[in-house]
Write a protein that holds these residues in place. Structure first.
Motif, PDB file in Angstrom:
ATOM      1  N   VAL A  35       9.607  -5.597  -4.794  1.00 12.70           N
ATOM      2  CA  VAL A  35       8.853  -5.801  -5.682  1.00 12.70           C
ATOM      3  C   VAL A  35       7.596  -5.699  -4.450  1.00 12.70           C
ATOM      4  N   LEU A  36       7.724  -5.897  -2.869  1.00 17.20           N
ATOM      5  CA  LEU A  36       6.848  -5.298  -2.306  1.00 17.20           C
ATOM      6  C   LEU A  36       6.150  -4.103  -2.373  1.00 17.20           C
ATOM      7  N   ASN A  38       5.499  -2.871  -6.009  1.00 18.75           N
ATOM      8  CA  ASN A  38       4.907  -2.993  -6.931  1.00 18.75           C
ATOM      9  C   ASN A  38       3.793  -3.749  -6.204  1.00 18.75           C
ATOM     10  N   THR A  39       4.192  -5.148  -5.572  1.00 19.19           N
ATOM     11  CA  THR A  39       2.862  -5.781  -4.822  1.00 19.19           C
ATOM     12  C   THR A  39       1.701  -5.309  -4.324  1.00 19.19           C
ATOM     13  N   ALA A  40       2.004  -3.795  -3.421  1.00 21.58           N
ATOM     14  CA  ALA A  40       1.071  -3.497  -2.900  1.00 21.58           C
ATOM     15  C   ALA A  40       0.389  -2.713  -3.375  1.00 21.58           C
ATOM     16  N   PHE A  42      -0.273  -3.255  -6.841  1.00 26.01           N
ATOM     17  CA  PHE A  42      -0.965  -4.030  -7.967  1.00 26.01           C
ATOM     18  C   PHE A  42      -2.732  -4.205  -6.643  1.00 26.01           C
ATOM     19  N   LEU A  43      -1.849  -4.264  -4.878  1.00 22.86           N
ATOM     20  CA  LEU A  43      -2.947  -5.156  -5.085  1.00 22.86           C
ATOM     21  C   LEU A  43      -4.266  -3.925  -4.530  1.00 22.86           C
ATOM     22  N   GLN A  44      -3.522  -2.629  -4.193  1.00 22.19           N
ATOM     23  CA  GLN A  44      -4.529  -1.427  -4.460  1.00 22.19           C
ATOM     24  C   GLN A  44      -5.031  -0.709  -5.709  1.00 22.19           C
ATOM     25  N   SER A  45      -4.787  -1.273  -6.868  1.00 20.50           N
ATOM     26  CA  SER A  45      -5.987  -1.359  -7.918  1.00 20.50           C
ATOM     27  C   SER A  45      -6.092  -2.254  -7.636  1.00 20.50           C
ATOM     28  N   GLN A  46      -6.501  -3.424  -7.532  1.00 18.05           N
ATOM     29  CA  GLN A  46      -7.032  -4.114  -7.776  1.00 18.05           C
ATOM     30  C   GLN A  46      -8.282  -4.333  -6.884  1.00 18.05           C
TER      31      GLN A  46
END
Length: 243
Positions: A35-36, A38-40, A42-46
């Motif tokens: 989860v961490l 995937n979240t990282a 996503f945040l990087q892409s955003q």
């Protein structure tokens, strides 16, 4: 102090319980790590997308180098065209003017102007420089000319390091003037015969002492604001006045 387990069966049950707890902890840790990660990601892409958008808002901007009005009728104090020379901001990539919009507020209301390479009657402006001028443009539309004064088609109106263009606006059409386009043929107010939007001489066009505001919005949504303010008095027909 310690209880000795003499029964071998009881020793095995305790070991299996510990193993189950250990495996459960490993699975929970693995899921949490996934989860961490995937979240990282996503945040990087955003963050990259947001950074690119912010960069585009600064760099993919249209700069205005001059705002000029061409006097059509000195006696009535009207312009026959509004010409805004534009170039790409320093460091910008190619900017497609056909995908650009102009948010205009004038003496006769407000409108969003979009690119056109056609006259009010639907015929092409391109390769017809002597046939059409700014008065042939519909309300809520703008056209583009190159440095030679030729009308530019949608595929060619691209700002880059080698090409600058002039945005041409019809001062007779809303929101600058009080006229709406009907696309009929006739004798134009300022001389010549063509299909035009400024239809009759008894209606107003943008002119002396009037002002208007423009916001030029590039395809990347970068906005350039400018104010057009016409002089209080024109000297002669055909003169270029700074707005």
């Amino acid at each position: 102090m310690f209880e000795t387990i003499l029964n071998e069966e009881e020793r095995g049950q305790v070991g299996i319980g510990t193993l189950i707890v250990f495996i459960a902890m490993v699975l929970v840790a693995a899921i949490a790590a996934g989860v961490l990660i995937n979240t990282a990601g996503f945040l990087q892409s955003q963050a990259e997308a947001t950074g690119q958008e912010s960069t585009d808002l600064v760099s993919e901007r249209i700069d205005v180098t001059s705002e000029v009005g061409i006097v059509g009728n000195n006696s009535t104090g009207e312009l026959e065209s509004i010409r805004v020379a534009v170039t790409g901001a320093a460091g910008s990539d190619q900017i497609d003017l056909s995908e650009t919009t102009i948010q205009a507020v004038g003496p006769n209301g407000q409108a969003n102007l979009v690119f056109t390479d056609e006259a009010a009657n639907g015929t092409s402006l391109v390769n017809n420089e002597s046939t059409y001028n700014a008065s042939s443009l519909n309300a809520s539309e703008f056209a583009v000319q190159d440095s030679q004064g030729d009308w530019v088609s949608s595929g060619g109106a691209v700002l880059d390091d080698e090409n600058d263009y002039t945005i041409v606006l019809n001062p007779g059409a809303e929101p600058f003037g009080s006229l709406t386009a009907d696309g009929t043929d006739g004798t134009a107010v300022y001389g010549g015969t063509w299909t035009y939007a400024h239809q009759t001489a008894d209606e107003e066009a943008f002119g002396q002492s009037q002002s208007s505001s423009l916001e030029i919005v590039s395809p990347a949504s970068a906005t350039t604001s400018l104010e057009l303010t016409s002089p209080d008095l024109y000297s002669e027909d055909g003169e270029a006045v700074r707005l």
